[in-house]
Design an enzyme around this catalytic site. Sequence first.
Site, PDB file in Angstrom:
ATOM      1  N   SER A  44      13.202   2.252   0.687  1.00  0.00           N
ATOM      2  CA  SER A  44      11.900   1.645   0.426  1.00  0.00           C
ATOM      3  C   SER A  44      11.703   0.447   1.347  1.00  0.00           C
ATOM      4  CB  SER A  44      11.856   1.202  -1.039  1.00  0.00           C
ATOM      5  OG  SER A  44      10.638   0.573  -1.312  1.00  0.00           O
TER       6      SER A  44
ATOM      7  N   GLY B  66       7.729  -8.241  -7.562  1.00  0.00           N
ATOM      8  CA  GLY B  66       6.354  -8.216  -8.075  1.00  0.00           C
ATOM      9  C   GLY B  66       5.443  -7.300  -7.291  1.00  0.00           C
ATOM     10  N   LEU B  67       6.027  -6.503  -6.384  1.00  0.00           N
ATOM     11  CA  LEU B  67       5.191  -5.615  -5.568  1.00  0.00           C
ATOM     12  C   LEU B  67       5.290  -4.165  -6.043  1.00  0.00           C
ATOM     13  CD1 LEU B  67       5.809  -7.108  -2.003  1.00  0.00           C
ATOM     14  CD2 LEU B  67       4.051  -7.704  -3.668  1.00  0.00           C
ATOM     15  N   GLY B  68       5.728  -3.989  -7.271  1.00  0.00           N
ATOM     16  CA  GLY B  68       5.703  -2.654  -7.883  1.00  0.00           C
ATOM     17  C   GLY B  68       6.736  -1.704  -7.304  1.00  0.00           C
ATOM     18  N   SER B  69       7.906  -2.221  -6.929  1.00  0.00           N
ATOM     19  CA  SER B  69       8.907  -1.324  -6.336  1.00  0.00           C
ATOM     20  C   SER B  69       9.385  -0.295  -7.354  1.00  0.00           C
ATOM     21  CB  SER B  69      10.085  -2.112  -5.780  1.00  0.00           C
ATOM     22  OG  SER B  69      10.797  -2.749  -6.810  1.00  0.00           O
ATOM     23  N   SER B  70       9.566  -0.708  -8.606  1.00  0.00           N
ATOM     24  CA  SER B  70      10.073   0.260  -9.589  1.00  0.00           C
ATOM     25  C   SER B  70       9.033   1.350  -9.834  1.00  0.00           C
ATOM     26  CB  SER B  70      10.466  -0.428 -10.889  1.00  0.00           C
ATOM     27  OG  SER B  70       9.355  -1.057 -11.473  1.00  0.00           O
TER      28      SER B  70
ATOM     29  N   GLU C 287       8.695   3.900 -15.715  1.00  0.00           N
ATOM     30  CA  GLU C 287       8.497   2.455 -15.879  1.00  0.00           C
ATOM     31  C   GLU C 287       8.979   1.998 -17.256  1.00  0.00           C
ATOM     32  OE1 GLU C 287       8.082   0.645 -13.151  1.00  0.00           O
ATOM     33  OE2 GLU C 287       6.139  -0.215 -13.592  1.00  0.00           O
TER      34      GLU C 287
ATOM     35  N   ASP D 151       0.928  -0.634 -12.437  1.00  0.00           N
ATOM     36  CA  ASP D 151       1.702  -0.465 -11.196  1.00  0.00           C
ATOM     37  C   ASP D 151       1.806   1.011 -10.816  1.00  0.00           C
ATOM     38  OD1 ASP D 151       2.053  -3.142 -11.627  1.00  0.00           O
ATOM     39  OD2 ASP D 151       4.228  -3.144 -11.377  1.00  0.00           O
TER      40      ASP D 151
HETATM   41  N1  LIG Z   1      14.280   0.584  -3.495  1.00  0.00           N
HETATM   42  C1  LIG Z   1      14.835   0.770  -4.687  1.00  0.00           C
HETATM   43  N2  LIG Z   1      15.938   1.520  -4.801  1.00  0.00           N
HETATM   44  C2  LIG Z   1      16.491   1.723  -6.005  1.00  0.00           C
HETATM   45  N3  LIG Z   1      16.044   1.206  -7.171  1.00  0.00           N
HETATM   46  C3  LIG Z   1      14.959   0.441  -7.118  1.00  0.00           C
HETATM   47  C4  LIG Z   1      14.288   0.190  -5.882  1.00  0.00           C
HETATM   48  N4  LIG Z   1      13.228  -0.585  -6.152  1.00  0.00           N
HETATM   49  C5  LIG Z   1      13.234  -0.828  -7.489  1.00  0.00           C
HETATM   50  N5  LIG Z   1      14.274  -0.216  -8.065  1.00  0.00           N
HETATM   51  C6  LIG Z   1      14.617  -0.255  -9.493  1.00  0.00           C
HETATM   52  O1  LIG Z   1      13.571  -0.997 -10.128  1.00  0.00           O
HETATM   53  C7  LIG Z   1      14.065  -2.234 -10.651  1.00  0.00           C
HETATM   54  C8  LIG Z   1      13.092  -3.355 -10.235  1.00  0.00           C
HETATM   55  O2  LIG Z   1      12.132  -3.457 -11.189  1.00  0.00           O
HETATM   56  P1  LIG Z   1      11.312  -4.818 -11.389  1.00  0.00           P
HETATM   57  O3  LIG Z   1      10.177  -4.541 -12.269  1.00  0.00           O
HETATM   58  O4  LIG Z   1      12.213  -5.929 -11.747  1.00  0.00           O
HETATM   59  O5  LIG Z   1      10.773  -5.110  -9.963  1.00  0.00           O
HETATM   60  P2  LIG Z   1       9.445  -4.661  -9.302  1.00  0.00           P
HETATM   61  O6  LIG Z   1       9.064  -3.294  -9.759  1.00  0.00           O
HETATM   62  O7  LIG Z   1       9.646  -4.853  -7.863  1.00  0.00           O
HETATM   63  O8  LIG Z   1       8.445  -5.776  -9.829  1.00  0.00           O
HETATM   64  P3  LIG Z   1       7.042  -5.690 -10.611  1.00  0.00           P
HETATM   65  O9  LIG Z   1       7.199  -4.660 -11.689  1.00  0.00           O
HETATM   66  O10 LIG Z   1       6.842  -7.058 -11.155  1.00  0.00           O
HETATM   67  O11 LIG Z   1       6.033  -5.346  -9.578  1.00  0.00           O
HETATM   68  C9  LIG Z   1      15.400  -2.451  -9.968  1.00  0.00           C
HETATM   69  O12 LIG Z   1      16.262  -3.169 -10.826  1.00  0.00           O
HETATM   70  C10 LIG Z   1      15.894  -1.028  -9.738  1.00  0.00           C
HETATM   71  O13 LIG Z   1      16.524  -0.514 -10.883  1.00  0.00           O
HETATM   72  C1  LIG Z   2       3.184  -8.726 -15.406  1.00  0.00           C
HETATM   73  C2  LIG Z   2       2.515  -7.367 -15.292  1.00  0.00           C
HETATM   74  O1  LIG Z   2       1.168  -7.501 -15.722  1.00  0.00           O
HETATM   75  C3  LIG Z   2       2.466  -6.908 -13.854  1.00  0.00           C
HETATM   76  C4  LIG Z   2       3.778  -6.581 -13.221  1.00  0.00           C
HETATM   77  O2  LIG Z   2       3.557  -6.159 -11.874  1.00  0.00           O
HETATM   78  C5  LIG Z   2       3.256  -6.399 -16.176  1.00  0.00           C
HETATM   79  C6  LIG Z   2       2.530  -5.065 -16.350  1.00  0.00           C
HETATM   80  O3  LIG Z   2       1.317  -4.971 -16.149  1.00  0.00           O
HETATM   81  O4  LIG Z   2       3.245  -4.109 -16.744  1.00  0.00           O
END
Ligand SMILES: Nc1ncnc2c1ncn2[C@@H]1O[C@H](COP(=O)(O)OP(=O)(O)OP(=O)(O)O)[C@@H](O)[C@H]1O
Ligand SMILES: C[C@@](O)(CCO)CC(=O)[O-]
Length: 495
Positions: free
Chosen positions: A194, A201-205, A250, A261
């Site tokens: 990725s 906070g960029l929605g990676s999960s 999610e 997201d």
């Molecule tokens: N590139 C990746 N490779 C493997 N697992 C990932 C990857 N990106 C995210 N993940 C999984 O998703 C989790 C991250 O979720 P988290 O919600 O904390 O971050 P985010 O999705 O980037 O943020 P947000 O939901 O606020 O946008 C990681 O702990 C991991 O388990």
């Molecule tokens: C903080 C939040 O509003 C955004 C996370 O990217 C949580 C969600 O909508 O699930």
Amino acid sequence: MHRLDARNGIPKADGKPNGLTNGRLQNLKTSETSNGLGRQASLASPTGTPLIPPFMVSSPGKVIVFGEHAVVHGKMAMAASISLRSYLLVTTLGKTERTISLLFPDIGLEHTWNIDDLPWQKFKHPDKKRYYYDLVSSLDEDLVKATQQHTLDVSSNLPEEQRKVHQNAALMFLYLFLSLGSQSNPGCLYTLRSTIPVGAGLGSSASIGVCISAALLLQIRALAGPHPDQPIDESNLQIERINRWAFVGELCIHGNPSGVDNTVASGGRAVTFKRADYTKPPIVKFIRNFPELPLLVVDTRQPRSTAAEVAKVATLKKTQPVITGLILEAIDKVTESAIDVVSSDGFDATDPVSMGTLGQLVNVNHGLLASLGVSHPKLEKIRELTDAANIGYTKLTGAGGGGCAITLIKPGCDQSRVKILDEQLDAAGFKRYETQLGGDGVGVLFPAILKNDSEEEGGEEIDQEKFLNAEGREGVEKLVGVGLHQKREGWKFWR
Ligand SMILES: Nc1ncnc2c1ncn2[C@@H]1O[C@H](COP(=O)(O)OP(=O)(O)OP(=O)(O)O)[C@@H](O)[C@H]1O
Ligand SMILES: C[C@@](O)(CCO)CC(=O)[O-]
């Protein structure tokens, strides 16, 4: 764990790589697949049953432009896709291979399960079984427990923090695999890379959830297309199918996600999103003519958990229900006003007055989020630097508590100031991403072959070795990227 073949990373059965030799597909024949992917090369197994050739899926990250946190409490949010994306390569193994392996090098995860050891009976039980077209809005506790039995030994030797990241990703994958797949699934390698920073906070999960969900649905042939002449309703149905299961993914990672997201990671573009009743699908509206705004994303590199930040707001709401209610209400009004601004006929992204009005709302939204307690000193530092440089309007995005800030750039802003700001941000240890809002959602490269100025006949096959060897984010973009600056022939999107 399998020993991986040095050349292509494919576990060997009977001493032979499964279907790949020096990264070249063997026994290629052309067939019409039943999943609407059209004429594709398919790999014949020894029994003559076509196996799916290596293919890729990709999905974007997102920024919440307005309304994060409030959206968890039934308010409206505005979110848009960004040109940073996840890419999942799916390599089906031969019939005799009974394992599935995850290779997620971004987080250092490698794990293999034996398909026949997995708790299929639990997932198949008539009270539990869910189908690919079902709307699943909560996890089944029994099924989570049964899945966790098989994620406990994932990276069990690593420190708690890293193990949690691995086990979360493994849980998401396995819950989806067991829900959508069956014991007769062929062995397979799932290799993920990725360009979206993890946990920022960029929605990676959500993006990886969309990739996994799309890949599994394609493998069970539950998706039609994408193809260019696909009617819009059919295309929307496919996106919805992927999105529903990505939401389940999610749920495995976050306590209480709103679903915004995964909605943006599946559909792309820009949307308004509202989910007042969690037993029903959210109300999602695409924002027509959303301007392709250049956006500066700055990552604090401060790790935080979305679930913990969401829980913080829930706690504040319990202890200060009236005040928190009013703040959430005010955020809702800010989002509504922003939608009115960008949708109005007179809005012009190149006009400083139009952008000034939108920017004012960005500033207010940040202040309200800070009052909910989800900012962080590093986010405030980024605001201080960008405000002093007077280049645009800055707010935290996503869950906060660290993660990223976004700056909507002022039209015609002075490039020399940007340069100085870049140096200041670098010196403070932040990471910058110049992105654009509003690109494509989930896409498919089937089979995993790209033109890429290749000498190879028919194009360059993307095998696991090439994919794993691509250096950093730039390398991945260069090899397979479909970010806004890398529109590539071969990739197809449901539009
Ligand atoms: N590139 C990746 N490779 C493997 N697992 C990932 C990857 N990106 C995210 N993940 C999984 O998703 C989790 C991250 O979720 P988290 O919600 O904390 O971050 P985010 O999705 O980037 O943020 P947000 O939901 O606020 O946008 C990681 O702990 C991991 O388990
Ligand atoms: C903080 C939040 O509003 C955004 C996370 O990217 C949580 C969600 O909508 O699930």
